[in-house]
Motif scaffolding. Structure first.
Motif, short mmCIF file in Angstrom:
data_model
loop_
_atom_site.label_atom_id
_atom_site.label_comp_id
_atom_site.label_asym_id
_atom_site.label_seq_id
_atom_site.Cartn_x
_atom_site.Cartn_y
_atom_site.Cartn_z
N GLU A 156 28.18 40.01 37.71
CA GLU A 156 29.70 39.65 37.66
C GLU A 156 30.14 40.72 36.87
O GLU A 156 29.97 40.42 35.62
CB GLU A 156 29.98 39.02 38.01
N GLY A 157 31.51 41.31 37.10
CA GLY A 157 32.42 41.64 35.92
C GLY A 157 32.74 43.25 35.58
O GLY A 157 33.97 43.02 35.15
N GLY A 158 32.31 44.25 37.24
CA GLY A 158 32.91 45.40 36.73
C GLY A 158 33.84 45.27 37.14
O GLY A 158 34.96 47.01 36.95
N CYS A 159 34.89 44.74 38.01
CA CYS A 159 36.16 45.33 38.78
C CYS A 159 36.79 44.26 38.26
O CYS A 159 38.08 44.27 38.44
CB CYS A 159 36.26 45.15 40.56
N ALA A 160 36.43 43.18 37.58
CA ALA A 160 37.83 41.70 36.42
C ALA A 160 37.14 42.14 35.70
O ALA A 160 36.12 41.94 34.72
CB ALA A 160 38.00 40.97 37.52
N GLY A 161 38.14 41.30 34.20
CA GLY A 161 37.81 40.44 33.01
C GLY A 161 39.26 41.38 31.80
O GLY A 161 40.47 41.98 32.86
N PRO A 162 38.93 40.67 31.14
CA PRO A 162 40.23 41.57 30.29
C PRO A 162 40.87 41.97 30.57
O PRO A 162 39.85 43.66 29.68
CB PRO A 162 39.62 40.75 28.91
N LYS A 204 39.08 34.28 37.93
CA LYS A 204 39.72 32.87 37.70
C LYS A 204 38.85 32.23 38.46
O LYS A 204 39.75 32.40 39.76
CB LYS A 204 40.66 32.98 37.25
N ASN A 205 38.28 31.35 38.29
CA ASN A 205 38.02 30.19 39.40
C ASN A 205 38.00 30.63 40.17
O ASN A 205 38.31 30.09 41.22
CB ASN A 205 39.68 29.09 39.50
N GLY A 206 36.95 31.22 39.77
CA GLY A 206 35.84 32.15 41.98
C GLY A 206 36.96 33.10 42.17
O GLY A 206 36.56 33.47 42.87
N LYS A 207 37.84 33.29 42.04
CA LYS A 207 39.23 34.05 42.30
C LYS A 207 39.63 36.07 41.29
O LYS A 207 39.62 35.30 40.82
CB LYS A 207 40.47 33.20 43.25
N TYR A 208 39.84 36.23 42.51
CA TYR A 208 40.47 37.41 42.03
C TYR A 208 41.73 37.26 41.56
O TYR A 208 42.51 37.17 42.73
CB TYR A 208 39.86 38.96 41.89
N ILE A 209 42.39 37.82 40.78
CA ILE A 209 44.12 38.02 40.20
C ILE A 209 43.99 38.79 39.64
O ILE A 209 44.28 39.49 37.99
CB ILE A 209 44.07 36.51 39.14
N ARG A 210 45.46 39.55 39.94
CA ARG A 210 46.64 40.22 38.83
C ARG A 210 47.05 40.27 37.81
O ARG A 210 47.64 39.91 37.88
CB ARG A 210 47.30 41.25 40.39
N GLU A 211 46.32 40.60 36.45
CA GLU A 211 47.31 40.71 35.72
C GLU A 211 47.48 41.64 35.03
O GLU A 211 48.64 41.58 34.29
CB GLU A 211 46.58 39.33 34.48
N ALA A 212 47.70 42.69 35.27
CA ALA A 212 48.36 44.14 34.83
C ALA A 212 47.92 45.23 35.77
O ALA A 212 47.47 44.62 37.24
CB ALA A 212 47.49 44.28 34.00
N PRO A 213 49.02 45.84 36.17
CA PRO A 213 49.28 46.91 37.59
C PRO A 213 47.49 48.23 37.23
O PRO A 213 46.81 48.12 36.20
CB PRO A 213 50.22 48.61 36.70
#
Length: 276
Positions: A156-162, A204-213
């Motif tokens: 996990e983590g390829g498309c999401a992360g800080p 976050k909590n099993g869901k992908y959340i947009r935090e930046a453009p």
């Protein structure tokens, strides 16, 4: 012609069959495949002459996918796709589209070709958030669409992360061609630009959340003098500092130009003369 990274092969009806040497238990093969992509190992262009002997629409049009069964780094999954098909003015592969629908950014890109490529093929690194069934669709100018699939797994983590918001010195585009080129030869072009790439998504909590453009290279245009050879439409699912490898059929001298355009409209261009 067919484009492939071949570590070992067998023959079926006179045609090479690519064997992907990448699996959870074959780490050495996986590492070698990754080095080939990163370092630009020589691609093999195979003559299409046998295609005319026994017409087979499925064999001539079905995309060949070279990707690891298990990817160690989900932010940089090596991928190579090709189609074993002639590239003639009235009969050629127009495009290759790549998707992985289980990913948070499922669309990886559409790669447009012309007969001037001499081969419909592309290699690059992509992000994958969850892995799954990779779907590749090739469009023939005469016979329509043909689909191939391959399952690939990632951590996990390829498309999401800080989000890495670094934008230091994007640019520095460059092209690499073989040192020696003969008229009529199909050669490998390596094009790269220094540019960060992030989706802006966080898991976050099993869901992908947009935090930046998003921030990424959106389009790559390839010209020989003023003739457009290719157009690659890519997304934030392509890895940072994109290195794209693709074929070019060299029939004349000229200036090869590659233009990189990001999703904010910034442009960078590299050029290299070709002399026969």
């Amino acid at each position: 012609m067919i484009l492939a990274l071949v570590l070992a092969d067998t023959r079926v009806d006179g045609f090479p069959r690519v064997r992907v040497v990448c699996s959870a238990v074959m780490r050495v093969g996986m590492d070698r495949s990754r080095r080939w992509l990163l370092l630009g190992g020589t691609l093999t262009f195979l003559a299409p002459g046998r295609l005319y002997a026994q017409p087979d629409l499925g064999r001539e049009h079905r995309p060949v996918i070279d990707a690891p069964t298990l990817a160690e780094d989900p932010s940089a999954v090596p991928l190579q796709v090709s189609v074993n098909h002639p590239m003639e003015p009235d009969h050629f592969i127009r495009s290759i589209e790549i998707r992985l629908d289980s990913d948070p950014v499922p669309y990886k890109g559409t790669f447009l070709f012309t007969p001037a490529n001499g081969q419909a093929a592309v290699a690059f690194q992509m992000r994958s958030g969850a892995g799954g069934v990779l779907k590749v669709t090739a469009e023939c100018s005469r016979h329509g669409h043909f689909v191939a699939t391959k399952e690939t797994r990632v951590t996990e983590g390829g498309c999401a992360g800080p989000p890495d918001m670094t934008r230091d010195r994007p640019g520095n585009p460059r092209i690499r061609l073989p040192g020696s080129i003969r008229a009529g030869e199909v050669v490998q072009v390596r094009a790269k630009v220094d540019h960060n790439s992030y989706t802006g998504l966080v898991l976050k909590n099993g869901k992908y959340i947009r935090e930046a453009p998003e921030f990424y290279v959106k389009q790559i245009l390839v010209f020989l003098d003023e003739q457009q050879v290719s157009e690659f439409q890519i997304t934030s699912a392509v890895s940072a500092n994109p290195l794209i490898r693709f074929p070019l059929k060299v029939t004349r001298s000229g200036t090869l130009r590659v233009v990189f355009i990001n999703n904010e409209g910034q442009r960078w261009e590299a050029s290299q003369p070709i002399r026969l």
